[in-house]
Design a protein around this motif. Structure first.
Motif, PDB file in Angstrom:
ATOM      1  N   LEU A 257     -68.630  -7.173  -6.543  1.00 39.78           N
ATOM      2  CA  LEU A 257     -69.002  -5.892  -7.158  1.00 39.78           C
ATOM      3  C   LEU A 257     -68.419  -4.719  -6.372  1.00 39.78           C
ATOM      4  N   GLU A 258     -68.342  -4.865  -5.070  1.00 38.94           N
ATOM      5  CA  GLU A 258     -67.718  -3.793  -4.281  1.00 38.94           C
ATOM      6  C   GLU A 258     -66.227  -3.679  -4.581  1.00 38.94           C
ATOM      7  N   ARG A 259     -65.583  -4.816  -4.764  1.00 39.38           N
ATOM      8  CA  ARG A 259     -64.155  -4.802  -5.104  1.00 39.38           C
ATOM      9  C   ARG A 259     -63.857  -3.963  -6.340  1.00 39.38           C
ATOM     10  N   VAL A 260     -64.789  -4.003  -7.294  1.00 40.81           N
ATOM     11  CA  VAL A 260     -64.563  -3.251  -8.538  1.00 40.81           C
ATOM     12  C   VAL A 260     -65.341  -1.938  -8.537  1.00 40.81           C
ATOM     13  N   HIS A 261     -65.779  -1.541  -7.349  1.00 34.72           N
ATOM     14  CA  HIS A 261     -66.456  -0.254  -7.149  1.00 34.72           C
ATOM     15  C   HIS A 261     -67.735  -0.126  -7.960  1.00 34.72           C
TER      16      HIS A 261
ATOM     17  N   ASP B  36     -38.103 -16.870 -27.485  1.00 37.74           N
ATOM     18  CA  ASP B  36     -37.150 -16.755 -26.396  1.00 37.74           C
ATOM     19  C   ASP B  36     -37.485 -15.651 -25.382  1.00 37.74           C
ATOM     20  N   VAL B  37     -38.741 -15.601 -24.968  1.00 37.63           N
ATOM     21  CA  VAL B  37     -39.152 -14.569 -24.007  1.00 37.63           C
ATOM     22  C   VAL B  37     -39.063 -15.109 -22.578  1.00 37.63           C
ATOM     23  N   ASP B  38     -38.324 -14.405 -21.735  1.00 39.43           N
ATOM     24  CA  ASP B  38     -38.261 -14.702 -20.300  1.00 39.43           C
ATOM     25  C   ASP B  38     -39.055 -13.626 -19.573  1.00 39.43           C
ATOM     26  N   LEU B  39     -39.802 -14.038 -18.561  1.00 36.00           N
ATOM     27  CA  LEU B  39     -40.652 -13.067 -17.874  1.00 36.00           C
ATOM     28  C   LEU B  39     -40.971 -13.577 -16.475  1.00 36.00           C
ATOM     29  N   GLU B  40     -40.910 -12.658 -15.496  1.00 40.07           N
ATOM     30  CA  GLU B  40     -41.312 -13.011 -14.132  1.00 40.07           C
ATOM     31  C   GLU B  40     -42.367 -12.042 -13.664  1.00 40.07           C
ATOM     32  N   LEU B  41     -43.454 -12.584 -13.115  1.00 40.38           N
ATOM     33  CA  LEU B  41     -44.488 -11.751 -12.508  1.00 40.38           C
ATOM     34  C   LEU B  41     -44.523 -12.064 -11.025  1.00 40.38           C
ATOM     35  N   HIS B  42     -44.291 -11.038 -10.208  1.00 40.44           N
ATOM     36  CA  HIS B  42     -44.252 -11.227  -8.764  1.00 40.44           C
ATOM     37  C   HIS B  42     -45.530 -10.716  -8.115  1.00 40.44           C
ATOM     38  N   ALA B  43     -45.909 -11.361  -7.013  1.00 41.11           N
ATOM     39  CA  ALA B  43     -47.094 -10.942  -6.266  1.00 41.11           C
ATOM     40  C   ALA B  43     -47.002  -9.450  -5.961  1.00 41.11           C
ATOM     41  N   GLY B  44     -48.100  -8.751  -6.141  1.00 41.28           N
ATOM     42  CA  GLY B  44     -48.142  -7.338  -5.781  1.00 41.28           C
ATOM     43  C   GLY B  44     -47.326  -6.436  -6.671  1.00 41.28           C
ATOM     44  N   SER B  45     -47.073  -6.842  -7.898  1.00 40.75           N
ATOM     45  CA  SER B  45     -46.379  -5.921  -8.790  1.00 40.75           C
ATOM     46  C   SER B  45     -46.904  -6.031 -10.218  1.00 40.75           C
TER      47      SER B  45
ATOM     48  N   LEU C 294     -57.318   1.815 -14.517  1.00 39.77           N
ATOM     49  CA  LEU C 294     -55.929   1.552 -14.091  1.00 39.77           C
ATOM     50  C   LEU C 294     -55.802   1.658 -12.577  1.00 39.77           C
ATOM     51  N   ASN C 295     -56.471   2.651 -11.997  1.00 41.16           N
ATOM     52  CA  ASN C 295     -56.396   2.802 -10.545  1.00 41.16           C
ATOM     53  C   ASN C 295     -57.062   1.625  -9.830  1.00 41.16           C
ATOM     54  N   LEU C 296     -58.121   1.104 -10.423  1.00 39.41           N
ATOM     55  CA  LEU C 296     -58.747  -0.086  -9.845  1.00 39.41           C
ATOM     56  C   LEU C 296     -57.774  -1.268  -9.883  1.00 39.41           C
ATOM     57  N   LEU C 297     -57.120  -1.468 -11.022  1.00 32.88           N
ATOM     58  CA  LEU C 297     -56.162  -2.580 -11.127  1.00 32.88           C
ATOM     59  C   LEU C 297     -55.008  -2.390 -10.133  1.00 32.88           C
ATOM     60  N   ARG C 298     -54.581  -1.161  -9.997  1.00 31.67           N
ATOM     61  CA  ARG C 298     -53.493  -0.859  -9.059  1.00 31.67           C
ATOM     62  C   ARG C 298     -53.911  -1.185  -7.622  1.00 31.67           C
ATOM     63  N   ASP C 299     -55.175  -0.875  -7.332  1.00 34.02           N
ATOM     64  CA  ASP C 299     -55.748  -1.182  -6.033  1.00 34.02           C
ATOM     65  C   ASP C 299     -55.756  -2.699  -5.774  1.00 34.02           C
ATOM     66  N   LEU C 300     -56.053  -3.481  -6.796  1.00 31.84           N
ATOM     67  CA  LEU C 300     -56.054  -4.944  -6.653  1.00 31.84           C
ATOM     68  C   LEU C 300     -54.634  -5.453  -6.430  1.00 31.84           C
ATOM     69  N   ARG C 301     -53.701  -4.814  -7.100  1.00 31.04           N
ATOM     70  CA  ARG C 301     -52.294  -5.152  -6.883  1.00 31.04           C
ATOM     71  C   ARG C 301     -51.921  -4.896  -5.421  1.00 31.04           C
ATOM     72  N   ASP C 302     -52.269  -3.700  -4.927  1.00 30.48           N
ATOM     73  CA  ASP C 302     -51.839  -3.304  -3.592  1.00 30.48           C
ATOM     74  C   ASP C 302     -52.590  -4.040  -2.488  1.00 30.48           C
ATOM     75  N   ARG C 303     -53.905  -4.177  -2.639  1.00 32.02           N
ATOM     76  CA  ARG C 303     -54.700  -4.731  -1.532  1.00 32.02           C
ATOM     77  C   ARG C 303     -54.771  -6.239  -1.552  1.00 32.02           C
ATOM     78  N   MET C 304     -54.741  -6.846  -2.759  1.00 34.75           N
ATOM     79  CA  MET C 304     -54.868  -8.295  -2.829  1.00 34.75           C
ATOM     80  C   MET C 304     -53.558  -8.969  -3.229  1.00 34.75           C
ATOM     81  N   GLY C 305     -52.541  -8.146  -3.535  1.00 32.58           N
ATOM     82  CA  GLY C 305     -51.243  -8.722  -3.892  1.00 32.58           C
ATOM     83  C   GLY C 305     -51.240  -9.465  -5.211  1.00 32.58           C
ATOM     84  N   ILE C 306     -52.151  -9.089  -6.100  1.00 32.63           N
ATOM     85  CA  ILE C 306     -52.207  -9.772  -7.391  1.00 32.63           C
ATOM     86  C   ILE C 306     -51.045  -9.313  -8.270  1.00 32.63           C
ATOM     87  N   ALA C 307     -50.487 -10.248  -9.008  1.00 27.08           N
ATOM     88  CA  ALA C 307     -49.454  -9.919 -10.004  1.00 27.08           C
ATOM     89  C   ALA C 307     -50.157  -9.606 -11.317  1.00 27.08           C
ATOM     90  N   ILE C 308     -49.754  -8.513 -11.964  1.00 27.04           N
ATOM     91  CA  ILE C 308     -50.467  -8.092 -13.173  1.00 27.04           C
ATOM     92  C   ILE C 308     -49.505  -7.949 -14.342  1.00 27.04           C
TER      93      ILE C 308
END
Ligand code: ATP
Ligand code: MG
Length: 334
Positions: A136-140, A30-39, A194-208
């Motif tokens: 490769l640049e995206r992931v520095h 019974d798990v409910d979960l929402e993942l929103h773009a950029g968060s 973590l900062n790289l993943l955060r960057d992908l969230r912020d710049r590409m709007g990925i939901a994580i």
């Protein structure tokens, strides 16, 4: 906008192997979960609480035994092969062990090219080189020439995890499911990932979805935090309040007993007993066997997630208005 990914009532019961056994492991209920773009949503809980099972269900590495999954507001729970392929491109997974998840006989170029071709069609020549460089640049990992012809064993753990992330990005995903992506890495490079993943969230709007034992990193990295116990969600809310002012007795135990995040599960267990069997979980609240405040109500009826203010919810009868509710106190002093 609808959430990038929404699950309602997610359930996974694994059959128990054995002669004529009809028993099941209640791994996720019974798990409910929402993942929103950029968060970022963190999924926190001790070992065996069902975190990886949730991720594997969302990545559709195995079928759920119940519940519905929506991608961009469309029900994708069923669906044939084509729907499945589309889905798998949109929702990518990153694993704990970057060594195990990268094939040691392939170079970075091969690994990324393969993923690009699966998800973006036949790229060649200049277009392929550009796509590789961009990934490769995206992931520095720059300059590209330094990394693209390397084998996984020629890279550090952190660099390997970056390649695994680049491979996921080749699919141009909406959702990343990161299952303990830093727990096997050297402490000194965890923050960089973590900062790289955060960057992908912020710049590409990925939901994580960020799965972790480490509630401190959830606070640092995630917008919302969801706490699981024995296959069920016990608390959810913004990360700051869940980690600083936990409401569910289990979350309080988790936060209060984990000065060393790596040691969280053993400490929590040592202090207040074992997690229950998932083959025959206790009726009512699954935490009732360890909760100092549990009453008959807690042993009989499953608590719903109840609103505890500030957009937060806790699955604890102590927050209901029933007259037979338990009276909560400080879990660490009880
Ligand atoms: P950890 O923090 O150790 O990674 P977790 O929270 O990710 O733990 P899961 O791996 O999701 O926990 O496991 C949840 C429960 O489901 C456990 O009791 C586990 O033994 C059980 N389980 C997981 N996979 C299977 C399977 N394939 N068959 C049977 N039981 C399983
Ligand atoms: Mg796991």
């Amino acid at each position: 906008d609808p959430p990038a990914l929404r699950v309602v009532g997610l359930q996974k019961h694994f059959p128990v192997r054995g002669l004529r056994s009809k028993k099941v492991v209640h791994a996720v209920d019974d798990v409910d979960l929402e993942l929103h773009a950029g968060s970022v949503v963190a999924l926190v809980g001790e070992s065996g609480s069902g975190k990886s099972t949730v991720a594997r269900l969302l990545a559709r590495l195995m079928p759920a035994t119940g519940g519905t999954i929506e991608l961009d507001g469309r029900d994708v729970t069923g669906g044939g092969r084509r729907a499945f392929r589309r889905y798998v491109g949109r929702v990518q997974m990153i694993f704990q062990d970057p060594f195990g998840s990268l094939n040691p006989v392939h170079t970075v170029r091969y690994i990324l090219t393969r993923s690009l071709r699966i998800h973006r069609g036949r790229l060649r020549g200049e277009a392929l080189e550009e796509a590789l460089a961009e990934l490769l640049e995206r992931v520095h990992l720059a300059p590209v020439e330094r990394y693209v012809d390397k084998y996984p064993h020629e890279l550090s753990g952190g660099q390997r995890q970056r390649v695994a992330i680049a491979r996921a990005l080749a699919a141009d995903p909406e959702v990343l499911l990161a299952d303990e992506p830093i727990s096997m890495l050297d402490v000194s490079i965890r923050l960089g990932i973590l900062n790289l993943l955060r960057d992908l969230r912020d710049r590409m709007g990925i939901a994580i979805l960020y799965i972790t034992h480490d509630i401190a990193s959830a606070r640092y990295f995630a917008d919302r935090t969801m706490v699981m116990y024995a296959g069920r969600v016990v608390e959810v809310g913004d990360s700051e309040s869940v980690t600083q002012d936990p409401r569910h007795p289990y979350t309080q135990l988790l936060v209060g007993s984990a000065p060393d995040p790596d040691d969280m599960s053993t400490r929590a267990r040592g202090a207040h007993g074992e997690a229950p069997s998932l083959v025959s979980p206790p009726p009512g609240c699954r935490f009732n066997t360890r909760c100092p405040f549990a009453t008959d109500l807690c042993r009989e009826e499953v608590p719903e997630l109840l609103d505890v203010g500030d957009g937060r919810a806790a699955a604890c009868w102590g927050y209901s208005d029933r007259s037979d509710r338990p009276r909560l106190g400080s879990v660490l002093e009880a």
